[in-house]
Scaffold this motif. Structure first.
Motif, PDB file in Angstrom:
ATOM      1  N   ALA A 169       3.290 -53.283 -25.740  1.00  0.00           N
ATOM      2  CA  ALA A 169       1.938 -52.715 -25.718  1.00  0.00           C
ATOM      3  C   ALA A 169       0.924 -53.811 -25.410  1.00  0.00           C
ATOM      4  N   GLY A 170      -0.213 -53.409 -24.863  1.00  0.00           N
ATOM      5  CA  GLY A 170      -1.300 -54.354 -24.649  1.00  0.00           C
ATOM      6  C   GLY A 170      -1.003 -55.420 -23.625  1.00  0.00           C
ATOM      7  N   GLY A 171      -0.317 -55.075 -22.562  1.00  0.00           N
ATOM      8  CA  GLY A 171       0.041 -56.047 -21.546  1.00  0.00           C
ATOM      9  C   GLY A 171      -0.948 -56.067 -20.388  1.00  0.00           C
ATOM     10  N   ALA A 205       0.905 -47.980 -14.391  1.00  0.00           N
ATOM     11  CA  ALA A 205       1.679 -48.530 -15.504  1.00  0.00           C
ATOM     12  C   ALA A 205       1.554 -50.045 -15.529  1.00  0.00           C
ATOM     13  N   ASP A 206       2.062 -50.637 -16.582  1.00  0.00           N
ATOM     14  CA  ASP A 206       2.183 -52.078 -16.709  1.00  0.00           C
ATOM     15  C   ASP A 206       3.010 -52.596 -15.531  1.00  0.00           C
ATOM     16  N   ALA A 242      10.799 -61.713 -20.784  1.00  0.00           N
ATOM     17  CA  ALA A 242      11.210 -60.948 -21.963  1.00  0.00           C
ATOM     18  C   ALA A 242      10.561 -59.569 -21.961  1.00  0.00           C
ATOM     19  N   ARG A 243       9.299 -59.534 -21.594  1.00  0.00           N
ATOM     20  CA  ARG A 243       8.597 -58.246 -21.542  1.00  0.00           C
ATOM     21  C   ARG A 243       9.232 -57.323 -20.505  1.00  0.00           C
ATOM     22  N   ALA A 244       9.547 -57.885 -19.324  1.00  0.00           N
ATOM     23  CA  ALA A 244      10.177 -57.082 -18.277  1.00  0.00           C
ATOM     24  C   ALA A 244      11.541 -56.573 -18.727  1.00  0.00           C
ATOM     25  N   ARG A 245      12.315 -57.411 -19.404  1.00  0.00           N
ATOM     26  CA  ARG A 245      13.637 -56.973 -19.859  1.00  0.00           C
ATOM     27  C   ARG A 245      13.526 -55.873 -20.914  1.00  0.00           C
ATOM     28  N   GLU A 301       6.251 -61.058 -27.540  1.00  0.00           N
ATOM     29  CA  GLU A 301       5.027 -61.042 -28.346  1.00  0.00           C
ATOM     30  C   GLU A 301       4.254 -62.340 -28.260  1.00  0.00           C
ATOM     31  N   GLU A 302       4.868 -63.377 -27.667  1.00  0.00           N
ATOM     32  CA  GLU A 302       4.164 -64.642 -27.485  1.00  0.00           C
ATOM     33  C   GLU A 302       3.232 -64.612 -26.288  1.00  0.00           C
ATOM     34  N   GLY A 303       3.331 -63.578 -25.482  1.00  0.00           N
ATOM     35  CA  GLY A 303       2.408 -63.437 -24.348  1.00  0.00           C
ATOM     36  C   GLY A 303       3.128 -63.453 -23.022  1.00  0.00           C
ATOM     37  N   TRP A 304       2.452 -62.989 -21.995  1.00  0.00           N
ATOM     38  CA  TRP A 304       3.028 -62.852 -20.674  1.00  0.00           C
ATOM     39  C   TRP A 304       2.292 -63.673 -19.620  1.00  0.00           C
ATOM     40  N   GLU A 305       1.143 -64.255 -19.933  1.00  0.00           N
ATOM     41  CA  GLU A 305       0.353 -64.986 -18.947  1.00  0.00           C
ATOM     42  C   GLU A 305       0.778 -66.458 -18.893  1.00  0.00           C
TER      43      GLU A 305
END
Length: 305
Positions: A169-171, A205-206, A242-245, A301-305
């Motif tokens: 969430a929140g990506g 979508a994200d 990690a988010r993509a997986r 959860e550590e972030g995607w940027e």
């Protein structure tokens, strides 16, 4: 001609339409969303007419295919009726092939697919929001409301779904995304050309959901996840990977649940359902049963940027 195409303008309705005998997708296990017919225009151009099946809420797919066409990454659309979902597109020639794991191992093939998906994300297409995680949860809730028990192999995925959805969430801001995890929605043409077909999963979508939906099909059978992610996303990033997986896990579960629904609609189908379901189940549950899902959630959860 089929009454299903009777809403076409006269110049198209008058063609000699013949059923192709297949759905727009050869995936009865996912629920083929369209019926299709083939014809030839007076100018000798082969065309394909498509109409949503009665049980498919697939009218938006025609809009997505039209957007892909305008972006240069889909077959050329000739007619689109957004209200009914009926469309006509130019048929691809004999040099085009459905993507497979083996064909995508050709040099530059995955990069070309990634570029096509990126072009669609940057197309600015006006599409409805799409959250496959919410849709998967709704299907799970629907089974429960009907008093149907999920198969034991899917139950662990259903349990972990809320945690996975919270982690993604929140990506990034939503973008037009193709969101398909099916290689059959990729056409490979001459000189490395790529076109996107299908469109039934497309929506805002994200963008990492779009990456994850492709990554789950490519890794680890075509490329290792890290290598495939860098090709698709354009740069390495542990949190984004990690988010993509995690989105890939959601997509796999969504496909499994759709497969169950399709099988319930057509339990006598002999096309691939059991074997496909087995593969998808293994693929989706692997990070859950190995415990890797916890590490992926922490890293995402550590972030995607």
């Amino acid at each position: 001609m089929s009454a299903r195409l009777s809403g076409l303008p006269d110049e198209w309705a008058s063609l000699d339409w013949q059923p192709t005998g297949i759905g727009a997708a050869l995936l009865s296990w996912q629920g083929a969303s369209h019926e299709s017919w083939r014809a030839t225009t007076a100018a000798g151009v082969g065309v394909i007419g498509k109409a949503p099946r009665p049980h498919a809420a697939a009218s938006a797919a025609a809009v997505a295919r039209a957007a892909a066409s305008r972006a240069g990454v889909g077959p050329r659309m000739l007619v689109v009726d957004a209200a009914s979902g009926i469309s006509v597109e130019e048929a691809l020639g004999p040099d085009w092939r459905v993507a497979t794991g083996l064909r995508l191992q050709a040099p530059g093939a995955v990069a070309a697919v990634a570029a096509a998906r990126r072009a669609f994300r940057e197309s600015g297409a006006d599409l409805p929001p799409r959250d496959l995680g919410a849709e998967a949860q709704a299907m799970i809730d629907g089974f429960a409301a009907a008093g149907a028990e999920l198969p034991l192999t899917i139950a662990p995925l259903a349990v972990v779904l809320p945690r996975v959805r919270a982690a993604v969430a929140g990506g990034p801001a939503p973008m037009p995304c193709w969101l398909s995890s099916e290689m059959s929605d990729i056409q490979l043409g001459p000189d490395g050309a790529v076109l996107l077909t299908g469109g039934t999963t497309a929506g805002l979508a994200d963008p990492l959901a779009d990456v994850g939906s492709l990554l789950t099909e490519l890794a680890p059978t075509v490329f290792p996840a890290e290598e495939a992610f860098e090709i698709i996303w354009g740069s390495p990033h542990a949190g984004a990977l990690a988010r993509a997986r995690l989105w890939g896990v959601i997509v796999d579960l969504w496909v499994l649940l759709r497969a169950m629904q399709a099988h319930a609609l057509d339990p006598e189908s002999e096309v691939g359902y059991p074997g496909y379901l087995m593969f998808r189940t293994w693929h989706a549950e692997y990070p859950v049963l190995t415990g890797e899902i916890d590490a992926l959630i922490m890293r995402a959860e550590e972030g995607w940027e």
